[in-house]
Scaffold this active site. Structure first.
Site, PDB file in Angstrom:
ATOM      1  N   HIS A  54      -8.281 -11.054   2.698  1.00 38.26           N
ATOM      2  CA  HIS A  54      -7.860 -12.365   2.198  1.00 38.26           C
ATOM      3  C   HIS A  54      -8.756 -12.842   1.053  1.00 38.26           C
ATOM      4  O   HIS A  54      -8.261 -13.222  -0.008  1.00 38.26           O
ATOM      5  CB  HIS A  54      -7.879 -13.392   3.330  1.00 38.26           C
ATOM      6  CG  HIS A  54      -6.736 -13.246   4.281  1.00 38.26           C
ATOM      7  ND1 HIS A  54      -6.593 -14.040   5.397  1.00 38.26           N
ATOM      8  CD2 HIS A  54      -5.678 -12.388   4.297  1.00 38.26           C
ATOM      9  CE1 HIS A  54      -5.503 -13.687   6.051  1.00 38.26           C
ATOM     10  NE2 HIS A  54      -4.935 -12.682   5.405  1.00 38.26           N
TER      11      HIS A  54
ATOM     12  N   LEU B 200      -2.220 -10.220   3.683  1.00 33.06           N
ATOM     13  CA  LEU B 200      -2.954  -8.989   3.942  1.00 33.06           C
ATOM     14  C   LEU B 200      -3.845  -9.148   5.183  1.00 33.06           C
ATOM     15  O   LEU B 200      -4.038 -10.259   5.674  1.00 33.06           O
ATOM     16  CB  LEU B 200      -3.798  -8.637   2.717  1.00 33.06           C
ATOM     17  CG  LEU B 200      -3.017  -8.284   1.450  1.00 33.06           C
ATOM     18  CD1 LEU B 200      -3.944  -8.219   0.240  1.00 33.06           C
ATOM     19  CD2 LEU B 200      -2.258  -6.965   1.634  1.00 33.06           C
TER      20      LEU B 200
ATOM     21  N   LYS C  36      -3.616 -17.531   7.306  1.00 31.02           N
ATOM     22  CA  LYS C  36      -4.808 -17.848   8.084  1.00 31.02           C
ATOM     23  C   LYS C  36      -5.183 -16.643   8.941  1.00 31.02           C
ATOM     24  O   LYS C  36      -4.302 -15.827   9.247  1.00 31.02           O
ATOM     25  CB  LYS C  36      -4.591 -19.088   8.937  1.00 31.02           C
ATOM     26  CG  LYS C  36      -3.572 -18.923  10.069  1.00 31.02           C
ATOM     27  CD  LYS C  36      -2.163 -19.008   9.601  1.00 31.02           C
ATOM     28  CE  LYS C  36      -1.185 -18.539  10.643  1.00 31.02           C
ATOM     29  NZ  LYS C  36       0.136 -18.282  10.119  1.00 31.02           N
TER      30      LYS C  36
ATOM     31  N   ARG D  21      -5.285  -6.371  14.478  1.00 26.97           N
ATOM     32  CA  ARG D  21      -5.986  -7.535  15.003  1.00 26.97           C
ATOM     33  C   ARG D  21      -7.085  -7.165  16.005  1.00 26.97           C
ATOM     34  O   ARG D  21      -7.859  -8.016  16.423  1.00 26.97           O
ATOM     35  CB  ARG D  21      -4.978  -8.508  15.622  1.00 26.97           C
ATOM     36  CG  ARG D  21      -4.198  -9.282  14.564  1.00 26.97           C
ATOM     37  CD  ARG D  21      -3.046 -10.073  15.133  1.00 26.97           C
ATOM     38  NE  ARG D  21      -1.892  -9.223  15.389  1.00 26.97           N
ATOM     39  CZ  ARG D  21      -0.683  -9.694  15.687  1.00 26.97           C
ATOM     40  NH1 ARG D  21      -0.492 -11.003  15.790  1.00 26.97           N
ATOM     41  NH2 ARG D  21       0.317  -8.871  15.900  1.00 26.97           N
TER      42      ARG D  21
ATOM     43  N   ARG E  36       0.834  -1.204   0.000  1.00 23.70           N
ATOM     44  CA  ARG E  36       0.000   0.000   0.000  1.00 23.70           C
ATOM     45  C   ARG E  36       0.864   1.249   0.000  1.00 23.70           C
ATOM     46  O   ARG E  36       0.540   2.249  -0.641  1.00 23.70           O
ATOM     47  CB  ARG E  36      -0.920  -0.021   1.219  1.00 23.70           C
ATOM     48  CG  ARG E  36      -1.942   1.087   1.248  1.00 23.70           C
ATOM     49  CD  ARG E  36      -2.874   0.920   2.422  1.00 23.70           C
ATOM     50  NE  ARG E  36      -2.152   0.802   3.687  1.00 23.70           N
ATOM     51  CZ  ARG E  36      -2.723   0.726   4.873  1.00 23.70           C
ATOM     52  NH1 ARG E  36      -4.047   0.700   4.957  1.00 23.70           N
ATOM     53  NH2 ARG E  36      -1.999   0.637   5.964  1.00 23.70           N
TER      54      ARG E  36
ATOM     55  N   ASP F 279      -7.480 -14.599  15.164  1.00 27.72           N
ATOM     56  CA  ASP F 279      -6.028 -14.620  15.096  1.00 27.72           C
ATOM     57  C   ASP F 279      -5.435 -15.837  15.802  1.00 27.72           C
ATOM     58  O   ASP F 279      -4.655 -16.584  15.228  1.00 27.72           O
ATOM     59  CB  ASP F 279      -5.457 -13.335  15.698  1.00 27.72           C
ATOM     60  CG  ASP F 279      -4.015 -13.112  15.307  1.00 27.72           C
ATOM     61  OD1 ASP F 279      -3.769 -12.822  14.130  1.00 27.72           O
ATOM     62  OD2 ASP F 279      -3.134 -13.270  16.169  1.00 27.72           O
TER      63      ASP F 279
END
Length: 333
Positions: free
Chosen positions: A79, A74, A97, A165, A37, A177
């Site tokens: 995702h 990402l 994941k 997160r 980005r 997470d």
């Protein structure tokens, strides 16, 4: 030697550990391009890790004819969109994941992957270390007797509440997470051994950082044969650090400390009527095994572990935990 040229979507903190360093030990893989980005960050990342090409957008990585596959680290909410775009561009995908924000998205990705014939793999690196196979082998061997319960914990301290997160729009939460590991490991140790079908969520309790974000989660599950499952996930709670799995049968017990990063340290204890035994399963870095498996799947038709279809099941259980805890599924309004 056939080569797999991988492009990276984003200069994520996990990328050096999960991809750049392992690639040095997998001759078939070249990390060939990156976009971020922030273009300056991408250039700095590329210079540090000797990546030849820096693109000005994620889409430019997908459009690059010299790229065979992409690594998608990402934020969780991105995702599914970028994995779908990668599939549309004809690229294989190694996706971090949790696979998507929710099961509906996961099913969409799985269907696109199946239709394309491309390799789309969820990046549960620990599954490729020999320890994971050994844990499963012990559970399937019968030496523990009839299994009555499986407990899996993944707890670590993350008090930096500005971290993505803790962002609901980006698919954050402890269950996403840390909890995705617990669900995946619970299934590794129980699927197909404790009756036909998947475990179901019985109840869940969240400790909230905010109305939409869980900083900790516990959940109780039940396998088809009646065996109990329990998962504990935390990014910030009284249980600061716990990465463990415990399987209890009527003839024995298995305990594993640090199943997630066994290459750093792990301890496995098997207790039966014959005595208590400690076992070490040696091996390379779990991410090296994962990258080698991904390359083998793409270049030689090897198994895809975990597959997109498998990820649908995991995401469905994560969704069910959120619903049981009276919290919104990620990706919903």
């Amino acid at each position: 030697m056939a080569q797999l040229r991988i492009g990276v979507l984003g200069a994520a903190r996990i990328a050096p550990t999960a991809l750049i360093k392992p690639a040095a030990g997998v001759p078939e893989v070249t990390v060939a391009a990156i976009a971020a980005r922030d273009p300056q960050r991408a250039r700095r990342f590329a210079a540090k890790h000797r990546i030849a090409t820096v693109h000005d957008s994620y889409q430019a990585v997908l459009d690059d004819p010299d790229i065979d596959a992409v690594y998608n680290p990402l934020p969780n909410a991105l995702h599914a969109p970028w994995t779908l775009k990668a599939i549309a561009a004809g690229k294989h995908v190694l996706c971090e994941k949790p696979f998507t924000s929710n099961a509906v998205e996961a099913r969409t990705v799985a269907e696109a992957a199946a239709a394309s014939g491309l390799v789309v793999m969820e990046a549960f690196h620990y599954r490729h270390h020999p320890l994971a196979s050994r844990m499963r082998e012990i559970c399937a061997s019968g030496e523990l007797g009839t299994i009555g319960s499986i407990d899996v914990a993944m707890c670590f301290p993350l008090p930096r509440f500005s971290d993505i997160r803790y962002s609901y729009p980006l698919g954050g939460g402890a269950m996403m997470d840390a909890g995705c590991y617990t669900v995946n490991c619970l299934r590794l140790l129980g699927d197909g051994l404790l009756g036909d079908g998947q475990p179901e969520v019985v109840s869940a309790q969240a400790t909230r950082h905010s109305p939409l974000i869980d900083r900790a989660m516990t959940a109780q599950l039940r396998f088809p044969d009646g065996a109990e499952g329990r998962i504990t996930a935390s990014m910030w709670s009284r249980k600061l650090l716990a990465i463990s799995a415990r399987v209890v049968g009527d003839q024995g017990e298995l305990r594993v400390l640090n199943f997630v990063a066994p290459h750093i340290y792990h301890r496995m204890t098997i207790k039966t009527a014959s005595g208590t035994f400690h076992e070490k399963v040696r091996g390379e870095h779990s991410y090296t095994y994962q990258l080698r498996a991904f390359a083998d799947a793409v270049l030689h038709g090897g198994p895809v572990l975990p597959s997109a279809d498998d990820a649908v099941v995991t995401m469905g259980l994560i969704d069910d935990v959120y619903r049981a805890a009276d919290m919104p599924v990620r990706g919903e309004s």
